[in-house]
Every structure is written in C-alpha cells, then in structure tokens.
Motif scaffolding. Structure first.
Motif, short mmCIF file in Angstrom:
data_model
loop_
_atom_site.label_atom_id
_atom_site.label_comp_id
_atom_site.label_asym_id
_atom_site.label_seq_id
_atom_site.Cartn_x
_atom_site.Cartn_y
_atom_site.Cartn_z
N PHE A 130 0.82 -1.21 0.00
CA PHE A 130 0.00 0.00 0.00
C PHE A 130 0.85 1.26 0.00
CE2 PHE A 130 -2.78 -3.30 1.72
CZ PHE A 130 -3.82 -3.20 0.80
N VAL A 131 1.98 1.23 0.66
CA VAL A 131 2.89 2.39 0.66
C VAL A 131 3.39 2.64 -0.76
CG1 VAL A 131 5.14 3.22 1.45
CG2 VAL A 131 3.57 2.16 3.07
N PHE A 132 3.86 1.59 -1.42
CA PHE A 132 4.40 1.77 -2.77
C PHE A 132 3.31 2.14 -3.79
CE2 PHE A 132 8.05 -0.92 -1.20
CZ PHE A 132 8.94 0.14 -1.19
N TYR A 133 2.10 1.60 -3.61
CA TYR A 133 1.00 2.02 -4.49
C TYR A 133 0.69 3.50 -4.29
CZ TYR A 133 -0.55 -2.20 -6.86
OH TYR A 133 -0.64 -3.27 -7.70
N ALA A 134 0.68 3.97 -3.05
CA ALA A 134 0.42 5.39 -2.78
C ALA A 134 1.49 6.27 -3.40
CB ALA A 134 0.32 5.63 -1.28
N VAL A 135 2.75 5.87 -3.25
CA VAL A 135 3.85 6.63 -3.84
C VAL A 135 3.73 6.64 -5.36
CG1 VAL A 135 6.37 6.67 -4.16
CG2 VAL A 135 5.41 6.29 -1.89
N SER A 136 3.39 5.50 -5.92
CA SER A 136 3.23 5.37 -7.37
C SER A 136 2.14 6.31 -7.89
CB SER A 136 2.91 3.92 -7.72
OG SER A 136 2.69 3.77 -9.09
N PHE A 137 0.98 6.30 -7.23
CA PHE A 137 -0.10 7.19 -7.67
C PHE A 137 0.26 8.66 -7.47
CE2 PHE A 137 -2.91 3.42 -7.36
CZ PHE A 137 -3.42 3.48 -8.65
N PHE A 138 1.00 8.96 -6.43
CA PHE A 138 1.45 10.34 -6.21
C PHE A 138 2.30 10.82 -7.39
CE2 PHE A 138 4.85 13.18 -4.74
CZ PHE A 138 4.10 14.27 -4.36
N PHE A 139 3.29 10.02 -7.77
CA PHE A 139 4.15 10.42 -8.88
C PHE A 139 3.41 10.39 -10.21
CE2 PHE A 139 7.63 9.48 -5.87
CZ PHE A 139 8.26 10.71 -5.94
N PHE A 140 2.45 9.48 -10.35
CA PHE A 140 1.63 9.45 -11.57
C PHE A 140 0.83 10.74 -11.70
CE2 PHE A 140 -2.27 8.01 -13.87
CZ PHE A 140 -1.67 7.79 -15.09
N THR A 141 0.29 11.21 -10.59
CA THR A 141 -0.46 12.47 -10.58
C THR A 141 0.44 13.64 -10.97
OG1 THR A 141 -1.89 11.61 -8.85
CG2 THR A 141 -1.89 13.98 -9.15
N LEU A 142 1.67 13.64 -10.48
CA LEU A 142 2.60 14.70 -10.87
C LEU A 142 2.93 14.63 -12.35
CD1 LEU A 142 5.18 14.74 -7.91
CD2 LEU A 142 3.26 16.30 -8.33
N ALA A 143 3.07 13.41 -12.87
CA ALA A 143 3.39 13.24 -14.29
C ALA A 143 2.25 13.75 -15.17
CB ALA A 143 3.66 11.77 -14.60
N LEU A 144 1.01 13.65 -14.69
CA LEU A 144 -0.13 14.11 -15.47
C LEU A 144 -0.15 15.62 -15.67
CD1 LEU A 144 -2.97 11.80 -14.14
CD2 LEU A 144 -1.91 11.77 -16.40
N LYS A 145 0.60 16.35 -14.87
CA LYS A 145 0.68 17.80 -15.05
C LYS A 145 1.39 18.17 -16.35
CE LYS A 145 0.59 19.16 -10.22
NZ LYS A 145 1.28 19.88 -9.15
N GLY A 146 2.30 17.31 -16.80
CA GLY A 146 3.07 17.63 -17.99
C GLY A 146 2.87 16.69 -19.17
N LEU A 147 2.10 15.62 -18.98
CA LEU A 147 1.91 14.64 -20.04
C LEU A 147 0.43 14.38 -20.28
CD1 LEU A 147 4.50 11.93 -18.90
CD2 LEU A 147 4.77 13.50 -20.82
N ASP A 148 0.09 13.97 -21.49
CA ASP A 148 -1.27 13.53 -21.76
C ASP A 148 -1.54 12.25 -20.97
OD1 ASP A 148 -1.59 15.57 -23.59
OD2 ASP A 148 -1.05 14.31 -25.32
N VAL A 149 -2.81 12.02 -20.65
CA VAL A 149 -3.17 10.83 -19.87
C VAL A 149 -2.74 9.56 -20.59
CG1 VAL A 149 -5.12 9.49 -18.98
CG2 VAL A 149 -5.11 11.96 -18.72
N SER A 150 -2.96 9.49 -21.88
CA SER A 150 -2.62 8.27 -22.62
C SER A 150 -1.12 7.99 -22.58
CB SER A 150 -3.09 8.38 -24.07
OG SER A 150 -2.48 9.49 -24.70
N ILE A 151 -0.32 9.01 -22.73
CA ILE A 151 1.13 8.83 -22.71
C ILE A 151 1.59 8.49 -21.29
CG2 ILE A 151 3.35 9.95 -23.13
CD1 ILE A 151 1.66 9.40 -25.66
#
Length: 88
Positions: free
Chosen positions: A17-38
């Motif tokens: 659960f810790v690593f999933y939370a970290v993963s979603f956190f960084f995924f959310t940050l990535a969405l600021k600069g990338l399209d959802v599909s990419i």
C-alpha cells in the motif's frame, strides 16, 4: 505482492500500500506535464518491464529469448508513444 504471501505477512503487506500510494502520487505529478494516454502507457509499460526484470533476477522466474524480445517491444512501444508527441 508475492512477498506478502496473500497478505499473511505484515511488513510486505503494508509496503504494498505504501508503494502504491507513492506510485499514484508520482503518476499524478506526471499528469501535469503529459497527456493521460502517454502517462499511463509509460506507467504501465515501465511497470511491466521493472516487474519482469525483478521476477527474473529476484524470484528466479524463467527467462527466454521470446520473453526478452517481448519485453523489448513493450519498452519500444512506450518510447514510441512518448516520442509521438514530438512528431505530431
């Protein structure tokens, strides 16, 4: 997940659960600069690649030429999708 043994081992279960939370956190940050599909292709594709490599080296899962070639196609697909933003 494999190390948690079906959530019967406490520390590996918590770490899932810790690593999933970290993963979603960084995924959310990535969405600021990338399209959802990419962003999702990168997240899923690199996740597949990392888990495959971990499985081969850590869990001694079988490795074959076909498996490694298939993995290379996944990585090339992620790179291709990322580069497609720059071409179009």
């Amino acid at each position: 997940m494999k190390l948690s043994d079906g959530f019967s081992k406490l520390i590996p279960s918590i770490l899932i659960f810790v690593f999933y939370a970290v993963s979603f956190f960084f995924f959310t940050l990535a969405l600021k600069g990338l399209d959802v599909s990419i962003a999702y292709a990168i997240w899923a594709g690199l996740g597949i690649a990392f888990i495959t490599v971990i499985g081969i080296f850590w869990f001694r899962e079988p490795s074959s030429a076909f498996r490694l070639i298939s993995l290379a196609f996944v990585v090339m697909g992620v790179i291709g999708l990322h580069l497609s933003d720059r071409v179009t």
